[in-house]
Design a protein around this motif. Structure first.
Motif, PDB file in Angstrom:
ATOM      1  N   GLU A  17      -8.226  -0.040  -0.101  1.00 46.86           N
ATOM      2  CA  GLU A  17      -6.923   0.333  -0.622  1.00 46.86           C
ATOM      3  C   GLU A  17      -6.350   1.438   0.241  1.00 46.86           C
ATOM      4  O   GLU A  17      -7.074   2.349   0.653  1.00 46.86           O
ATOM      5  CB  GLU A  17      -7.069   0.808  -2.070  1.00 46.86           C
ATOM      6  CG  GLU A  17      -5.775   1.014  -2.772  1.00 46.86           C
ATOM      7  CD  GLU A  17      -5.974   1.363  -4.241  1.00 46.86           C
ATOM      8  OE1 GLU A  17      -4.958   1.449  -4.933  1.00 46.86           O
ATOM      9  OE2 GLU A  17      -7.119   1.558  -4.672  1.00 46.86           O
ATOM     10  N   ASN A  18      -5.059   1.349   0.521  1.00 41.80           N
ATOM     11  CA  ASN A  18      -4.369   2.374   1.288  1.00 41.80           C
ATOM     12  C   ASN A  18      -3.686   3.304   0.281  1.00 41.80           C
ATOM     13  O   ASN A  18      -2.524   3.132  -0.053  1.00 41.80           O
ATOM     14  CB  ASN A  18      -3.348   1.732   2.226  1.00 41.80           C
ATOM     15  CG  ASN A  18      -2.743   2.722   3.187  1.00 41.80           C
ATOM     16  OD1 ASN A  18      -3.012   3.913   3.127  1.00 41.80           O
ATOM     17  ND2 ASN A  18      -1.926   2.225   4.083  1.00 41.80           N
ATOM     18  N   ARG A  20      -2.895   6.408   0.535  1.00 47.10           N
ATOM     19  CA  ARG A  20      -1.939   7.329   1.145  1.00 47.10           C
ATOM     20  C   ARG A  20      -0.549   6.702   1.273  1.00 47.10           C
ATOM     21  O   ARG A  20       0.450   7.404   1.379  1.00 47.10           O
ATOM     22  CB  ARG A  20      -2.474   7.723   2.527  1.00 47.10           C
ATOM     23  CG  ARG A  20      -1.695   8.754   3.230  1.00 47.10           C
ATOM     24  CD  ARG A  20      -2.257  10.132   2.999  1.00 47.10           C
ATOM     25  NE  ARG A  20      -1.407  11.081   3.694  1.00 47.10           N
ATOM     26  CZ  ARG A  20      -1.109  12.264   3.245  1.00 47.10           C
ATOM     27  NH1 ARG A  20      -1.635  12.686   2.125  1.00 47.10           N
ATOM     28  NH2 ARG A  20      -0.323  13.066   3.901  1.00 47.10           N
ATOM     29  N   ALA A  21      -0.467   5.360   1.251  1.00 46.11           N
ATOM     30  CA  ALA A  21       0.799   4.666   1.479  1.00 46.11           C
ATOM     31  C   ALA A  21       1.843   5.030   0.426  1.00 46.11           C
ATOM     32  O   ALA A  21       3.014   5.231   0.755  1.00 46.11           O
ATOM     33  CB  ALA A  21       0.569   3.159   1.480  1.00 46.11           C
ATOM     34  N   ASN A  51     -11.253  -0.832   6.452  1.00 43.72           N
ATOM     35  CA  ASN A  51     -10.315   0.271   6.303  1.00 43.72           C
ATOM     36  C   ASN A  51      -8.939  -0.201   6.755  1.00 43.72           C
ATOM     37  O   ASN A  51      -8.804  -0.738   7.853  1.00 43.72           O
ATOM     38  CB  ASN A  51     -10.773   1.465   7.140  1.00 43.72           C
ATOM     39  CG  ASN A  51      -9.927   2.684   6.925  1.00 43.72           C
ATOM     40  OD1 ASN A  51      -9.022   2.697   6.095  1.00 43.72           O
ATOM     41  ND2 ASN A  51     -10.214   3.727   7.673  1.00 43.72           N
ATOM     42  N   ALA A  53      -6.196   2.034   6.240  1.00 39.56           N
ATOM     43  CA  ALA A  53      -5.386   3.248   6.138  1.00 39.56           C
ATOM     44  C   ALA A  53      -4.509   3.464   7.365  1.00 39.56           C
ATOM     45  O   ALA A  53      -3.367   3.904   7.241  1.00 39.56           O
ATOM     46  CB  ALA A  53      -6.273   4.460   5.905  1.00 39.56           C
ATOM     47  N   GLU A  54      -4.996   3.170   8.557  1.00 38.26           N
ATOM     48  CA  GLU A  54      -4.215   3.408   9.777  1.00 38.26           C
ATOM     49  C   GLU A  54      -3.480   2.161  10.246  1.00 38.26           C
ATOM     50  O   GLU A  54      -2.897   2.156  11.318  1.00 38.26           O
ATOM     51  CB  GLU A  54      -5.121   3.877  10.917  1.00 38.26           C
ATOM     52  CG  GLU A  54      -5.976   5.071  10.616  1.00 38.26           C
ATOM     53  CD  GLU A  54      -7.374   4.683  10.185  1.00 38.26           C
ATOM     54  OE1 GLU A  54      -7.862   3.630  10.628  1.00 38.26           O
ATOM     55  OE2 GLU A  54      -7.957   5.419   9.376  1.00 38.26           O
ATOM     56  N   TYR A  56      -0.834  -1.332  10.104  1.00 38.65           N
ATOM     57  CA  TYR A  56       0.530  -1.695   9.732  1.00 38.65           C
ATOM     58  C   TYR A  56       0.721  -3.174   9.992  1.00 38.65           C
ATOM     59  O   TYR A  56      -0.072  -3.810  10.693  1.00 38.65           O
ATOM     60  CB  TYR A  56       1.554  -0.858  10.502  1.00 38.65           C
ATOM     61  CG  TYR A  56       1.534  -1.081  11.998  1.00 38.65           C
ATOM     62  CD1 TYR A  56       2.394  -1.986  12.598  1.00 38.65           C
ATOM     63  CD2 TYR A  56       0.650  -0.370  12.816  1.00 38.65           C
ATOM     64  CE1 TYR A  56       2.371  -2.191  13.972  1.00 38.65           C
ATOM     65  CE2 TYR A  56       0.617  -0.568  14.176  1.00 38.65           C
ATOM     66  CZ  TYR A  56       1.489  -1.477  14.745  1.00 38.65           C
ATOM     67  OH  TYR A  56       1.463  -1.694  16.105  1.00 38.65           O
ATOM     68  N   SER A  69      -6.202  -2.841  11.826  1.00 45.98           N
ATOM     69  CA  SER A  69      -7.068  -2.778  10.643  1.00 45.98           C
ATOM     70  C   SER A  69      -8.521  -2.850  11.103  1.00 45.98           C
ATOM     71  O   SER A  69      -8.824  -3.483  12.109  1.00 45.98           O
ATOM     72  CB  SER A  69      -6.764  -3.925   9.687  1.00 45.98           C
ATOM     73  OG  SER A  69      -7.046  -5.151  10.303  1.00 45.98           O
TER      74      SER A  69
END
Length: 159
Positions: A17-18, A20-21, A51, A53-54, A56, A69
């Motif tokens: 899960e992201n 921070r988005a 992961n 998180a970084e 797109y 990803s």
């Protein structure tokens, strides 16, 4: 009295899960899409090694791609996969056109929110059509969250 059906699905499982988005972006809409994976990637995801998180999503040359990803290598695979390769996302042509139009507007971007196994056991990715928040918007979100916590604390303790 009749037994109640169990509402939780045994196949549904959140992989990554992201979180921070939702803090960094104002999510206007979200869409579920499939993802093209290799066998060792699916086995690695079952173990929980990923992961987003970084990463797109981007529309390039009429196709939707997940960029940057991370899926951990599967140690028992005969043919291992590249960990940070670009992965093709599967959406309908109508949805792809809508996503492309959204990204052409000022400040809109495609942000991966969550990657999970659906009720059929297939890997799905939820991406959000989002607009980046300014610093003052982030501060307002944080202040609102802090006030919610403080309210709950006051209601619990009665101070």
């Amino acid at each position: 009295m009749a037994k109640q059906k169990q509402k939780t699905d045994p196949n549904y499982k959140v992989i990554a899960e992201n979180r921070r988005a939702r803090f960094d972006y104002a999510i206007e809409d979200d869409i579920e899409c499939g993802i093209v994976l290799q066998g060792s990637e699916v086995k690695s995801l079952r173990g929980g090694g990923s992961n987003i998180a970084e990463s797109y999503a981007a529309v390039e040359e009429g196709e939707l791609w997940l960029v940057n990803s991370y899926i951990a290598p599967y140690d028992r695979a005969m043919f291992s996969h590249e960990e940070r390769r670009r992965r093709k996302l599967l959406v309908s042509r109508k949805e792809l056109a809508n996503l492309w139009n959204a990204t052409q507007r000022k400040g809109m971007t495609l942000v991966p929110l969550v990657i999970y196994f659906n009720h059929k056991g297939r890997v799905k990715l939820k991406i959000g059509i989002a607009k980046g928040k300014k610093i003052h918007d982030k501060r307002a979100t944080e202040a609102k969250r802090d006030w919610g916590r403080q309210k709950q604390r006051l209601l619990r303790h009665g101070d």
